[in-house]
Design a protein around this motif. Structure first.
Motif, PDB file in Angstrom:
ATOM      1  N   GLY A 108     -59.154 124.985   6.905  1.00  0.00           N
ATOM      2  CA  GLY A 108     -59.873 126.085   7.514  1.00  0.00           C
ATOM      3  C   GLY A 108     -60.282 125.693   8.923  1.00  0.00           C
ATOM      4  O   GLY A 108     -60.894 124.645   9.131  1.00  0.00           O
ATOM      5  N   GLY A 109     -59.904 126.496   9.900  1.00  0.00           N
ATOM      6  CA  GLY A 109     -60.267 126.189  11.278  1.00  0.00           C
ATOM      7  C   GLY A 109     -61.702 126.604  11.559  1.00  0.00           C
ATOM      8  O   GLY A 109     -62.078 127.753  11.292  1.00  0.00           O
ATOM      9  N   VAL A 110     -62.513 125.692  12.084  1.00  0.00           N
ATOM     10  CA  VAL A 110     -63.899 126.041  12.413  1.00  0.00           C
ATOM     11  C   VAL A 110     -64.167 126.030  13.922  1.00  0.00           C
ATOM     12  O   VAL A 110     -65.251 126.411  14.361  1.00  0.00           O
ATOM     13  CB  VAL A 110     -64.911 125.120  11.680  1.00  0.00           C
ATOM     14  N   HIS A 111     -63.191 125.596  14.696  1.00  0.00           N
ATOM     15  CA  HIS A 111     -63.314 125.729  16.152  1.00  0.00           C
ATOM     16  C   HIS A 111     -63.296 127.219  16.492  1.00  0.00           C
ATOM     17  O   HIS A 111     -62.461 127.971  15.985  1.00  0.00           O
ATOM     18  CB  HIS A 111     -62.157 125.019  16.853  1.00  0.00           C
ATOM     19  N   PRO A 112     -64.208 127.692  17.333  1.00  0.00           N
ATOM     20  CA  PRO A 112     -64.299 129.139  17.594  1.00  0.00           C
ATOM     21  C   PRO A 112     -63.060 129.751  18.229  1.00  0.00           C
ATOM     22  O   PRO A 112     -62.884 130.972  18.169  1.00  0.00           O
ATOM     23  CB  PRO A 112     -65.515 129.263  18.527  1.00  0.00           C
ATOM     24  N   GLU A 113     -62.185 128.940  18.811  1.00  0.00           N
ATOM     25  CA  GLU A 113     -60.975 129.485  19.445  1.00  0.00           C
ATOM     26  C   GLU A 113     -59.732 129.295  18.582  1.00  0.00           C
ATOM     27  O   GLU A 113     -58.622 129.566  19.034  1.00  0.00           O
ATOM     28  CB  GLU A 113     -60.765 128.821  20.810  1.00  0.00           C
ATOM     29  N   SER A 114     -59.909 128.820  17.351  1.00  0.00           N
ATOM     30  CA  SER A 114     -58.735 128.592  16.495  1.00  0.00           C
ATOM     31  C   SER A 114     -58.399 129.850  15.702  1.00  0.00           C
ATOM     32  O   SER A 114     -59.271 130.652  15.369  1.00  0.00           O
ATOM     33  CB  SER A 114     -58.980 127.423  15.533  1.00  0.00           C
ATOM     34  N   TYR A 115     -57.104 130.007  15.426  1.00  0.00           N
ATOM     35  CA  TYR A 115     -56.590 131.131  14.648  1.00  0.00           C
ATOM     36  C   TYR A 115     -55.665 130.592  13.571  1.00  0.00           C
ATOM     37  O   TYR A 115     -55.166 129.459  13.686  1.00  0.00           O
ATOM     38  CB  TYR A 115     -55.810 132.098  15.555  1.00  0.00           C
ATOM     39  N   PRO A 116     -55.421 131.388  12.508  1.00  0.00           N
ATOM     40  CA  PRO A 116     -54.442 130.944  11.521  1.00  0.00           C
ATOM     41  C   PRO A 116     -53.113 130.578  12.192  1.00  0.00           C
ATOM     42  O   PRO A 116     -52.595 131.318  13.020  1.00  0.00           O
ATOM     43  CB  PRO A 116     -54.293 132.175  10.611  1.00  0.00           C
ATOM     44  N   GLY A 117     -52.609 129.418  11.824  1.00  0.00           N
ATOM     45  CA  GLY A 117     -51.383 128.899  12.426  1.00  0.00           C
ATOM     46  C   GLY A 117     -51.632 127.779  13.412  1.00  0.00           C
ATOM     47  O   GLY A 117     -50.761 126.939  13.637  1.00  0.00           O
ATOM     48  N   ASP A 118     -52.820 127.766  14.027  1.00  0.00           N
ATOM     49  CA  ASP A 118     -53.152 126.675  14.943  1.00  0.00           C
ATOM     50  C   ASP A 118     -53.275 125.366  14.170  1.00  0.00           C
ATOM     51  O   ASP A 118     -53.614 125.355  12.985  1.00  0.00           O
ATOM     52  CB  ASP A 118     -54.477 126.958  15.668  1.00  0.00           C
ATOM     53  N   MET A 119     -53.002 124.266  14.853  1.00  0.00           N
ATOM     54  CA  MET A 119     -53.064 122.960  14.204  1.00  0.00           C
ATOM     55  C   MET A 119     -54.186 122.112  14.771  1.00  0.00           C
ATOM     56  O   MET A 119     -54.524 122.230  15.948  1.00  0.00           O
ATOM     57  CB  MET A 119     -51.731 122.222  14.373  1.00  0.00           C
ATOM     58  N   VAL A 120     -54.737 121.266  13.904  1.00  0.00           N
ATOM     59  CA  VAL A 120     -55.720 120.271  14.318  1.00  0.00           C
ATOM     60  C   VAL A 120     -55.193 118.900  13.926  1.00  0.00           C
ATOM     61  O   VAL A 120     -54.921 118.643  12.754  1.00  0.00           O
ATOM     62  CB  VAL A 120     -57.103 120.502  13.670  1.00  0.00           C
ATOM     63  N   VAL A 121     -55.009 118.057  14.937  1.00  0.00           N
ATOM     64  CA  VAL A 121     -54.667 116.655  14.702  1.00  0.00           C
ATOM     65  C   VAL A 121     -55.985 115.892  14.758  1.00  0.00           C
ATOM     66  O   VAL A 121     -56.690 115.940  15.767  1.00  0.00           O
ATOM     67  CB  VAL A 121     -53.680 116.132  15.761  1.00  0.00           C
ATOM     68  N   ALA A 122     -56.323 115.229  13.670  1.00  0.00           N
ATOM     69  CA  ALA A 122     -57.639 114.609  13.568  1.00  0.00           C
ATOM     70  C   ALA A 122     -57.755 113.373  14.454  1.00  0.00           C
ATOM     71  O   ALA A 122     -56.981 112.431  14.308  1.00  0.00           O
ATOM     72  CB  ALA A 122     -57.939 114.228  12.131  1.00  0.00           C
ATOM     73  N   THR A 123     -58.730 113.378  15.351  1.00  0.00           N
ATOM     74  CA  THR A 123     -59.084 112.148  16.049  1.00  0.00           C
ATOM     75  C   THR A 123     -59.900 111.259  15.111  1.00  0.00           C
ATOM     76  O   THR A 123     -59.882 110.037  15.216  1.00  0.00           O
ATOM     77  CB  THR A 123     -59.892 112.448  17.314  1.00  0.00           C
ATOM     78  N   SER A 124     -60.621 111.904  14.197  1.00  0.00           N
ATOM     79  CA  SER A 124     -61.334 111.197  13.136  1.00  0.00           C
ATOM     80  C   SER A 124     -61.632 112.179  12.013  1.00  0.00           C
ATOM     81  O   SER A 124     -61.550 113.406  12.200  1.00  0.00           O
ATOM     82  CB  SER A 124     -62.639 110.576  13.655  1.00  0.00           C
ATOM     83  N   VAL A 125     -61.963 111.638  10.844  1.00  0.00           N
ATOM     84  CA  VAL A 125     -62.313 112.455   9.681  1.00  0.00           C
ATOM     85  C   VAL A 125     -63.631 111.936   9.107  1.00  0.00           C
ATOM     86  O   VAL A 125     -63.952 110.763   9.226  1.00  0.00           O
ATOM     87  CB  VAL A 125     -61.200 112.414   8.605  1.00  0.00           C
ATOM     88  N   PHE A 126     -64.390 112.832   8.486  1.00  0.00           N
ATOM     89  CA  PHE A 126     -65.660 112.420   7.894  1.00  0.00           C
ATOM     90  C   PHE A 126     -65.983 113.287   6.681  1.00  0.00           C
ATOM     91  O   PHE A 126     -65.480 114.408   6.536  1.00  0.00           O
ATOM     92  CB  PHE A 126     -66.796 112.484   8.924  1.00  0.00           C
ATOM     93  N   HIS A 127     -66.829 112.751   5.788  1.00  0.00           N
ATOM     94  CA  HIS A 127     -67.273 113.468   4.600  1.00  0.00           C
ATOM     95  C   HIS A 127     -68.489 114.330   4.949  1.00  0.00           C
ATOM     96  O   HIS A 127     -69.573 113.795   5.204  1.00  0.00           O
ATOM     97  CB  HIS A 127     -67.692 112.482   3.503  1.00  0.00           C
ATOM     98  N   HIS A 128     -68.340 115.647   4.938  1.00  0.00           N
ATOM     99  CA  HIS A 128     -69.503 116.479   5.255  1.00  0.00           C
ATOM    100  C   HIS A 128     -70.383 116.701   4.027  1.00  0.00           C
ATOM    101  O   HIS A 128     -71.512 117.211   4.145  1.00  0.00           O
ATOM    102  CB  HIS A 128     -69.077 117.821   5.867  1.00  0.00           C
ATOM    103  N   ASP A 129     -69.916 116.310   2.840  1.00  0.00           N
ATOM    104  CA  ASP A 129     -70.713 116.515   1.626  1.00  0.00           C
ATOM    105  C   ASP A 129     -71.257 115.205   1.051  1.00  0.00           C
ATOM    106  O   ASP A 129     -71.787 115.185  -0.066  1.00  0.00           O
ATOM    107  CB  ASP A 129     -69.900 117.257   0.564  1.00  0.00           C
ATOM    108  N   TYR A 130     -71.117 114.092   1.779  1.00  0.00           N
ATOM    109  CA  TYR A 130     -71.774 112.843   1.390  1.00  0.00           C
ATOM    110  C   TYR A 130     -73.050 112.806   2.207  1.00  0.00           C
ATOM    111  O   TYR A 130     -73.047 112.414   3.386  1.00  0.00           O
ATOM    112  CB  TYR A 130     -70.882 111.639   1.675  1.00  0.00           C
ATOM    113  N   ALA A 131     -74.152 113.226   1.576  1.00  0.00           N
ATOM    114  CA  ALA A 131     -75.336 113.530   2.381  1.00  0.00           C
ATOM    115  C   ALA A 131     -76.616 113.403   1.576  1.00  0.00           C
ATOM    116  O   ALA A 131     -76.606 113.272   0.349  1.00  0.00           O
ATOM    117  CB  ALA A 131     -75.217 114.950   2.938  1.00  0.00           C
ATOM    118  N   LYS A 132     -77.702 113.461   2.314  1.00  0.00           N
ATOM    119  CA  LYS A 132     -79.037 113.508   1.737  1.00  0.00           C
ATOM    120  C   LYS A 132     -79.581 114.914   2.009  1.00  0.00           C
ATOM    121  O   LYS A 132     -79.685 115.338   3.164  1.00  0.00           O
ATOM    122  CB  LYS A 132     -79.917 112.452   2.406  1.00  0.00           C
ATOM    123  N   HIS A 133     -79.911 115.646   0.930  1.00  0.00           N
ATOM    124  CA  HIS A 133     -80.385 117.023   1.093  1.00  0.00           C
ATOM    125  C   HIS A 133     -81.881 117.050   0.806  1.00  0.00           C
ATOM    126  O   HIS A 133     -82.308 117.050  -0.347  1.00  0.00           O
ATOM    127  CB  HIS A 133     -79.635 117.959   0.145  1.00  0.00           C
TER     128      HIS A 133
END
Length: 263
Positions: A99-124
């Motif tokens: 799922g693209g979350v950059h505001p200028e991305s559209y279906p079909g656009d690609m993201v090459v990861a400069t890095s990856v991270f766990h957004h659900d490994y967290a303290k709530h």
């Protein structure tokens, strides 16, 4: 440094290391994310082990092993661990949709990861959601962001202009380079998507990349995650995903094959 010089430099580095005859591993979570690769594979050999199916062979001149990991972080971690314990893997490339979350991305656009991270490994907490770094098996902190291999990133940048990507809804795909957020949730929530971009400068969100990145990091194996946006992780995402996942997945694979061709 111009793209031509970058390409020659990266080609020299990969040529120098290719004598080890190790395999490049290519992983996708779903069948659609590896089908174009397995259909292209030469000298194909199928190995069934550990509840997984490995496809050995060659793409262009590169020895590869292709694997469907299954969906989610646990499947990705298990599959990657089994993969590197069974094969001599020199590099790992993850390909698939997101799922693209950059505001200028559209279906079909690609993201090459400069890095990856766990957004659900967290303290709530009551009024805070704090994303944390994971730990390794010895209890030592991992980095919060698992960085993609710099040479693979250079190579990806150098081949983009040579690849013909499929348009989706008449939109010509763009290729972004940025962070990718991983979590065990299919995100179809506009506010959460905006939060990931605002808080972490994430360009896309998916369910496997950081798990693979963590295993690769802990085993000192260079990796790269390439994702093609099937949707925008918003309230419409569950509809767009089903419509666009196949052409989006194929676009990501085209970029992977372009990288393999220049190694």
């Amino acid at each position: 440094m111009g793209l031509k010089k970058i390409s020659l430099y990266v080609l020299f580095i990969f040529s120098f290391s290719s004598s080890n005859a190790q395999r490049i591993a290519i992983v996708g979570a779903m069948p659609e994310e590896i089908k174009l690769l397995t259909d292209t594979l030469k000298q194909k050999k199928i190995i069934k082990k550990d509840g997984l199916v490995y496809y050995k062979g060659k793409i262009h001149t590169q020895k590869v092993v292709i694997l469907k990991s299954g969906i989610g972080k646990v499947n990705a971690a298990y599959s990657t661990t089994k993969l590197i314990s069974r094969f001599k893997v020199s590099k790992i490339i993850f390909t698939g949709v997101a799922g693209g979350v950059h505001p200028e991305s559209y279906p079909g656009d690609m993201v090459v990861a400069t890095s990856v991270f766990h957004h659900d490994y967290a303290k709530h907490l009551a009024d805070q959601y704090i994303v944390r770094a994971t730990t390794n098996l010895e209890g030592k902190l991992n980095p919060l962001y698992f960085k993609s291999d710099s040479l693979l990133l250079l190579l990806a940048k150098s081949v983009i202009s040579d690849i013909s990507f499929e348009k989706i809804n008449e939109h010509k795909p763009q290729v972004f380079f940025g962070k990718i957020a991983t979590g065990d949730v299919f995100l179809s929530n506009t506010e959460k998507a905006k939060w990931l971009y605002r808080e972490f400068d994430a360009f896309a969100t998916e369910m496997e990349g950081a798990a693979l990145g963590q295993i690769a990091f802990q085993n000192h194996i260079p990796f790269l995650v390439i994702r093609s946006c099937s949707d925008n992780a918003n309230n419409q995402a569950h509809v767009d995903f089903n419509e666009f996942k196949k052409p989006a997945a194929d676009n990501a694979i085209r970029l992977v094959m372009g990288i393999l061709d220049k190694m």
